[in-house]
Design an enzyme around this catalytic site. Sequence first.
Site, PDB file in Angstrom:
ATOM      1  N   ALA B  12       0.703  -1.320   0.050  1.00  0.00           N
ATOM      2  CA  ALA B  12      -0.093  -0.017  -0.038  1.00  0.00           C
ATOM      3  C   ALA B  12       0.906   1.262  -0.047  1.00  0.00           C
ATOM      4  CB  ALA B  12      -1.112   0.045   1.106  1.00  0.00           C
ATOM      5  N   GLY B  13       2.156   1.318  -0.543  1.00  0.00           N
ATOM      6  CA  GLY B  13       2.929   2.443  -0.803  1.00  0.00           C
ATOM      7  C   GLY B  13       2.142   3.293  -2.198  1.00  0.00           C
ATOM      8  N   PHE B 115      18.398  19.216  -7.051  1.00  0.00           N
ATOM      9  CA  PHE B 115      18.526  17.966  -6.436  1.00  0.00           C
ATOM     10  C   PHE B 115      19.715  17.068  -7.392  1.00  0.00           C
ATOM     11  CE2 PHE B 115      16.454  14.681  -3.795  1.00  0.00           C
ATOM     12  CZ  PHE B 115      15.707  15.250  -2.723  1.00  0.00           C
ATOM     13  N   ASP B 216       9.877  -8.789   1.007  1.00  0.00           N
ATOM     14  CA  ASP B 216       8.922  -9.894   0.806  1.00  0.00           C
ATOM     15  C   ASP B 216       8.489 -10.490  -0.699  1.00  0.00           C
ATOM     16  OD1 ASP B 216       8.939  -8.870   3.239  1.00  0.00           O
ATOM     17  OD2 ASP B 216       6.994  -9.246   3.754  1.00  0.00           O
ATOM     18  N   GLN B 235      21.911   1.340  -3.255  1.00  0.00           N
ATOM     19  CA  GLN B 235      22.212   2.751  -3.166  1.00  0.00           C
ATOM     20  C   GLN B 235      22.406   3.251  -1.829  1.00  0.00           C
ATOM     21  OE1 GLN B 235      19.238   6.242  -3.695  1.00  0.00           O
ATOM     22  NE2 GLN B 235      20.793   6.421  -5.397  1.00  0.00           N
ATOM     23  N   HIS B 237      22.690   6.159   0.403  1.00  0.00           N
ATOM     24  CA  HIS B 237      22.501   7.602   0.389  1.00  0.00           C
ATOM     25  C   HIS B 237      23.681   8.306   1.222  1.00  0.00           C
ATOM     26  CE1 HIS B 237      20.760  11.616   1.143  1.00  0.00           C
ATOM     27  NE2 HIS B 237      19.718  11.074   0.309  1.00  0.00           N
ATOM     28  N   LEU B 247      17.428   9.237   7.428  1.00  0.00           N
ATOM     29  CA  LEU B 247      17.826  10.187   6.283  1.00  0.00           C
ATOM     30  C   LEU B 247      17.651  11.856   6.628  1.00  0.00           C
ATOM     31  CD1 LEU B 247      18.070   9.674   3.267  1.00  0.00           C
ATOM     32  CD2 LEU B 247      15.813  10.093   3.027  1.00  0.00           C
ATOM     33  N   GLU B 250      18.588  14.960   0.647  1.00  0.00           N
ATOM     34  CA  GLU B 250      19.347  15.575  -0.500  1.00  0.00           C
ATOM     35  C   GLU B 250      18.905  17.021  -0.824  1.00  0.00           C
ATOM     36  OE1 GLU B 250      21.068  13.116  -3.765  1.00  0.00           O
ATOM     37  OE2 GLU B 250      19.676  13.960  -4.717  1.00  0.00           O
ATOM     38  N   ARG B 281      24.200  10.382  -6.228  1.00  0.00           N
ATOM     39  CA  ARG B 281      24.193   9.668  -4.844  1.00  0.00           C
ATOM     40  C   ARG B 281      25.642   9.092  -4.667  1.00  0.00           C
ATOM     41  NH1 ARG B 281      18.110   8.965  -3.365  1.00  0.00           N
ATOM     42  NH2 ARG B 281      17.615  11.216  -2.867  1.00  0.00           N
ATOM     43  N   HIS B 347      19.656   2.685   1.295  1.00  0.00           N
ATOM     44  CA  HIS B 347      18.560   3.865   0.877  1.00  0.00           C
ATOM     45  C   HIS B 347      17.839   2.987   0.038  1.00  0.00           C
ATOM     46  CE1 HIS B 347      16.418   7.337   0.929  1.00  0.00           C
ATOM     47  NE2 HIS B 347      16.421   7.660  -0.147  1.00  0.00           N
ATOM     48  N   ARG B 388      19.962   5.459  -8.755  1.00  0.00           N
ATOM     49  CA  ARG B 388      19.016   6.076  -8.921  1.00  0.00           C
ATOM     50  C   ARG B 388      19.245   7.598  -8.551  1.00  0.00           C
ATOM     51  NH1 ARG B 388      15.163   8.057  -5.768  1.00  0.00           N
ATOM     52  NH2 ARG B 388      15.608   6.716  -3.947  1.00  0.00           N
ATOM     53  N   LEU B 394       9.816   8.633  -6.344  1.00  0.00           N
ATOM     54  CA  LEU B 394       8.377   8.709  -6.326  1.00  0.00           C
ATOM     55  C   LEU B 394       7.808   8.990  -7.640  1.00  0.00           C
ATOM     56  CD1 LEU B 394       8.173  11.411  -3.295  1.00  0.00           C
ATOM     57  CD2 LEU B 394       7.718   9.033  -3.141  1.00  0.00           C
TER      58      LEU B 394
END
Lengths: 237, 573
Positions: B12-13, B115, B216, B235, B237, B247, B250, B281, B347, B388, B394
């Site tokens: 449910a992300g 960024f 999972d 990665q 971070h 975190l 950035e 990164r 990360h 990445r 996102l």
Amino acid sequence: MEMKFKIFRFDPEVDEEPRYQEYRVAADPAERILDCLNRIKWEQDGTLSYRMSCAHGVCGSDGMRINGTCALACQKLVREYADAEVTLEPLPFFRVLKDLTVDMNAFLEGILYFRPWLITLSDPPEQERLQSQEEAKRVEEVIRCILCACCTGACPVMSENPNYVGPAALVWAFRHVFDSRDEKRIERLNQLDFPDGVWPCVNHFECTRVCPKKIPVTKCINTLKREIEKTLPGRSQ
Amino acid sequence: MIFKHDVIIVGAGLAGLRAAMEVAGAADTALLSKVYPTRSHSGAAQGGIAAALGNEEEDFWEWHMYDTIKGGDYVADQDVAEILAKDAPRAVYELEHMGVPFNRTPEGKIAQRAFGGHTRGFGKAPVKRACYAADRSGRVILDTLYFEGVRKGLKIYPEFHMLDLVMKDNRVVGLVAYELATGEVHFFHCRAVLLATGGYGKVFKTTSNAFASTGDGVFLAYRAGIPLEDMEFVQFHPTGIYGLGVLISEAARGEGGILRNHQGERFMERYAPTIKDLAARDVVSRAIATEILEGRGINGRDYVHLDLTHLGEKKLAEKLSDITSFVKIYLGIDAATELIPVAPTCHYMMGGIQAGSHGRVLDTEQNPIPGLYAAGECSCLSLHGANRLGCNSLLDLVVFGRRAGTSILQDLKHLSWDDPPAHPMKEVQDRIRSLKERKSGEKHGRIRSAMQETMTRNCSIFRTEQSLSQALAEVRALKQQAGRVAIDNLGTRFNTDLLEALELEYLLGLAETIVVSALGRKESRGAHFRDDYPERNDDDYLKHTLVQRTDDGPQVSTKPVTITIYPPKPRTY
């Protein structure tokens, strides 16, 4: 250093009464209370149940009562409790499912009651809806809410009136009443204007005191009250 | 119990929720989440979501596409990066229309900031491309999508852990899930499964990831024989809070923050002369690790300083308030006046379940596996390559979550209901029973810590044949020990002791795939740096790694990279 914990234990399927269990655990002053809980669970007693996930105050899973005050176990450090025994209990007023794990459904229902989504009637433009920086600033504080329920657990009014919607639901109502893009403002204010809605709050300020994200919850509730009085002059009360 | 839905989405992300919004209403859809709703780890994303809106300064999707490919050290598939960059403005406007409370420009448009690795003019200077809501961008998008899903009547099963993917004749017929509240094991019979289960940073000791990030879906797909791709690319971070790994976005450097070593030197000027602290990164993390190794960590220790003292309290309050509060809470530090101790933290996983840009999971012959889809961090669409870029995650979730949903709707027209195999829950029930019946044995917590120790020591920012071989030997020994785990909790309600014991198997299995994939790549590219092969080697390794489970252990193979516009060039920032 060694920390002494007293933890609320209850499995409603097996136990007739809740009890408190004591644990001793080595901890560093800079560690989180959640780190201690995990150490107890992983090294001493795997039967302990509690929720956790992000461990830095963003997901909102580990709200509980720590020495009587609602807080996130991942945001409280051992050094704040030096020399003291730490008592961990589930959030008050919430039905205990097991140990520190509580039923959050009624809490979530309360938030859903005020429709925590943007309602617009007009078609969206091709690009973004415009919103001034001042308009965005009105909701800048309430969008920090992580639904941890510490405010609702801490609210003294909740113990007198279990039907009160509670501070978190009002924070989410505020979020949309004052979002300049929302087109149901009057309807939302009307919906808040009932005896168990915005009115039971009598400024104990406990919600504001415990909020892990420092949202001025009581202030928001008072702003909603004033907005109702200002905007709905002909209302019957 | 047996549940039946056309489509089951696991996770449910943002990826799972965005896919669900595409499918729900058009097909009977249910969403399973191992955590209570709105606790998913997408919510921990701070900095923002990338899109070439050009609200603050000139920007083009072509620049975004190029940055993504260069950020991935040219092993990102360029057709996929093109989809991402082109679709980004639409995806961000869609979020805004749903009510995401973005920060604004003086004209009232979505505000944007600089960024890492996002540049104008193909690498000339940083560009403001990250759309943000202070430093809680992930959380507000998660809440918005979740409540939008509830509004649309999405069926959600909260605190249900997927424990097995049920396949029959090389297609998916359902999955087995454990209900945390009751301890019951259920079979979910369906025509399509979307895995959106997130990452597995818990393989490492220091990580920004949540406790729920145990891979999972990735492991259960792997165990079912499905190939994983590019698992060696992990990665780190650059700026985790020292010791904790929490975190520090950035965005702190996007807003002007500077990294400093023991001498107070802005050391990134030496490693990335053009965009300095805003390099990709992997470049910044390697620079920090090098400073530490060469004795320029603070007081000779294993961290450096992040300096935000020149940003001013107003900017910290308006744009970086969460991280300001994190350092206050955990370190007792006032970011407006004091330096923040930081070190790299695990990360994000570039690798995952091999899937196409339509979200369909692919087998070793690159054919879609009927009924199986993946989106988000658990998937590998070859989008992020070897590293990445910040704010592309996102974006990946909402762009490719939606695309997976669209594919599912198309495919449902010809995906039939297949009978499940006899006793689909038996294997899981046996596994749980044998764990509960074992009277004494190893603690899962001890084995997990040992795995995290060896992976961090031997398979982090710098790797060698020797360190990786050491990690492999230790992980395999721990896998043996994991077979002897005993748990304390024999109860049925909220038995997280049992679930953590089961998750240990996933973490160990994935640790092994990371190490064997890293052993196979005898070059340095993006986040994968080999001290014994310090150069990138396009002649031999401009390709993806695949790893598949066999009875003889993980089997590694490769597949080509898709290059459409930008030929590989030396990567400097």
